[in-house]
Design a protein around this motif. Structure first.
Motif, PDB file in Angstrom:
ATOM      1  N   PRO A  93     -24.007 -25.262  25.908  1.00 60.57           N
ATOM      2  CA  PRO A  93     -24.152 -24.783  27.289  1.00 60.57           C
ATOM      3  C   PRO A  93     -23.032 -23.809  27.667  1.00 60.57           C
ATOM      4  N   VAL A  94     -23.380 -22.787  28.406  1.00 63.81           N
ATOM      5  CA  VAL A  94     -22.398 -21.837  28.920  1.00 63.81           C
ATOM      6  C   VAL A  94     -21.929 -22.377  30.264  1.00 63.81           C
ATOM      7  N   ARG A  95     -20.686 -22.772  30.347  1.00 65.71           N
ATOM      8  CA  ARG A  95     -20.195 -23.450  31.547  1.00 65.71           C
ATOM      9  C   ARG A  95     -19.498 -22.509  32.535  1.00 65.71           C
ATOM     10  N   ASP A  96     -19.286 -21.258  32.155  1.00 65.64           N
ATOM     11  CA  ASP A  96     -18.604 -20.347  33.079  1.00 65.64           C
ATOM     12  C   ASP A  96     -19.566 -19.336  33.697  1.00 65.64           C
ATOM     13  N   ARG A  97     -20.835 -19.710  33.823  1.00 72.46           N
ATOM     14  CA  ARG A  97     -21.811 -18.856  34.509  1.00 72.46           C
ATOM     15  C   ARG A  97     -21.471 -18.822  35.999  1.00 72.46           C
ATOM     16  N   ASN A 147     -22.222 -21.680  38.454  1.00 76.02           N
ATOM     17  CA  ASN A 147     -21.450 -22.921  38.351  1.00 76.02           C
ATOM     18  C   ASN A 147     -20.203 -22.921  39.234  1.00 76.02           C
TER      19      ASN A 147
END
Length: 120
Positions: free
Chosen positions: A13-17, A20
């Motif tokens: 998962p890309v958590r710094d989108r 978010n």
């Protein structure tokens, strides 16, 4: 035993989108040639914040530990945004200045030297 990188197949998962950060955004700032800060500083900022407010209330206090911050004149500084020369409009928001999520600002202060002449 050798190590094989798995980055080509990584699907985490890309958590710094942007979504978010609940309406906030990340802004990276690098003070060119001032290596007391070894990497760009990262700030969480409201895209509606004016550039002047960001500069005075967020950036200036973060740069304060550097000995040359006392003589830093933001009005004489040059700026680069994501690799392009820019002249930020102080009264305009970060978004209106084109500063988006994970943008990088580079602060260039030609009259200030860097750590070598800071006498620390």
């Amino acid at each position: 035993m050798s190590v094989q990188a798995n980055y080509a197949n990584y699907r985490g998962p890309v958590r710094d989108r942007a979504e978010n950060f609940h309406g906030q955004q990340l802004v990276y700032v690098m003070w060119e040639r001032h290596l007391l800060f070894c990497a760009p500083l990262t700030f969480l900022a409201d895209p509606a914040m004016t550039f002047d407010a960001f500069r005075n209330e967020v950036l200036a206090p973060a740069l304060a530990p550097h000995p040359e911050s006392e003589v830093l004149d933001f009005t004489a500084a040059r700026w680069r945004l994501d690799g392009e020369d820019v002249t930020p409009r102080g009264e305009a928001s970060l978004a209106d200045n084109g500063i988006g999520h994970k943008s990088q600002l580079r602060l260039i202060t030609p009259r200030l030297s860097e750590l070598a002449d800071a006498a620390i």
